[in-house]
Design an enzyme around this catalytic site. Structure first.
Site: not given
Ligand SMILES: Cc1cc2nc3c(=O)[nH]c(=O)nc-3n(C[C@H](O)[C@H](O)[C@H](O)COP(=O)(O)O)c2cc1C
Length: 368
Positions: A23, A100, A168-170, A172, A220
């Protein structure tokens, strides 16, 4: 054949390969409505062979559920019609799609010069410990927010989405309830130990489960959050099981375990530097399918993704394959590599690795 290109079945849904699109918020939905450009963006990734597309975070029907004006809604006639077109576009390529579902809670707006129309909400009116922001939710706010998650998830199932993911992560909203640093409530939605702070997520998962029938439900979660990158919600396997088991009992079919680098061990003090990762430990402790994520196909992790990042393509996928083959986790989400290469999956399958591009932050400027 690589294990990456073998099917995986989740609650009756057969996903043709092990690769999900992670996502990723793109902020290209003015007024909350995803348009034709958004449908085309996801269609290209389906055409490129992604097994399961998980959408950018898309928010529930609550005031200030989003913290940026370009974030899409997953409610209301126009936004749902826009998502319906996305689903049709993905299905037209033979792809599978899961939105998501999100509420940003008390994470500040990305552009402070654009004041929010009303006060954002969260468990205790805190962005992080000692940093007040927004307002604490009343009992009615909490109940109405659970209902808003259900309303969005039901709409997803009714329009033919193949699965639903809850964010459910990060750091938020749902994560804000998990963490003592942002949840200092003394009512039934809070308390001193992690199990005391589980009810909000468990109620959402349970009510969504009932509303979406047999549609697979993914949740998540992350140990870290953006308020504190070093945070570990569950510092031991016992605590990890206490955190995740109630979410599975409530009805989650798969846990999507977010980390920065998929090869990093979760408890190296127990199984060593090559030990199981976060998704691996959750699967081992609970027995449910898990999805991992983090830096697949790239030379650097995503914490620099938003500002001047330039990563190289990393085409060695042997460690990823080995871990999936060993059953450590079942699926892998790929984020930035799929922004840089809409056809990443097809190129990997065909062995055209030399054609893969690295990711650069400037790629976020357009929806290509
Ligand atoms: C531009 C961008 C936007 C993101 N937005 C979300 C999001 O809306 N929801 C989420 O759970 N994670 C979000 N993430 C985290 C990604 O889902 C992912 O966990 C993270 O980029 C690591 O994966 P990668 O190393 O393959 O990029 C975002 C990451 C990036 C780079």
């Amino acid at each position: 054949m690589s294990i990456l290109f073998t099917p995986f079945t989740l609650r009756g849904l057969t996903i043709p390969n092990r690769i999900a699109m992670a996502p990723m918020t793109r902020n290209f939905s003015p007024g909350g409505v995803p348009g034709a450009d958004v449908a085309e963006y996801y269609r290209r990734r389906a055409q490129g062979g992604v097994g399961l597309i998980i959408s950018e975070g898309t928010v529930v029907n609550r005031p200030e559920a989003r913290n940026d004006q370009g974030i899409p809604f997953f409610h209301g006639k126009d936004a749902l019609a826009g998502w319906h077109d996305v689903v049709d576009a993905v299905h037209g390529e033979g792809g599978l799609f899961a939105p998501q579902i999100w509420h940003t809670g008390l994470v500040r707006e990305q552009f402070p010069n654009k004041p929010r129309p009303s006060t954002p909400e969260g468990p205790s009116g805190l962005f992080r410990p000692g940093e007040p922001y927004g307002q604490a939710m009343s009992q009615k706010d909490v109940i109405d927010t659970i209902a808003a998650f259900v309303e969005s998830a039901r709409a997803a199932a009714e329009m033919g989405c193949d699965a639903v993911e809850l964010h459910g992560a990060h750091g938020y909203l749902i994560d804000q309830f998990f963490w003592s640093g942002t949840n200092q409530r003394s009512d039934e939605w809070g308390g001193p130990a992690l199990p005391d702070r589980m009810k909000f997520a468990a109620e959402i998962v349970g009510a969504v489960r009932e509303a979406i029938g047999d549609t697979p439900l993914i949740l998540r979660i992350s140990q870290w959050n953006q308020q504190d990158y070093t945070r570990r919600l569950a510092p031991t396997p016992t605590e990890l099981e206490a955190w995740t088991r109630p979410l599975i009992d409530a009805g989650a079919d798969m846990l999507h375990c977010s980390q920065r680098r998929f090869w990093e061990p979760e408890f190296p003090e127990i199984d060593g530097e090559n030990g199981l990762n976060f998704a691996g430990w959750v699967k081992k402790l609970t027995g449910v399918p898990t999805m991992s994520v983090g830096s697949v196909g790239l030379s650097d992790d995503f914490f620099g993704a938003f500002k001047d990042q330039k990563t190289e393509a990393n085409t060695d996928l042997t460690q990823l394959e080995r871990r999936i083959e060993a059953g450590e986790f079942d699926m892998i989400a790929v984020g930035r590599a799929l922004i840089a290469n809409p056809d990443w999956v097809g190129k990997v399958r065909e062995g055209r690795l030399a054609e893969l591009s690295g990711y650069r932050s400037e790629m976020l400027q357009e929806l290509a």
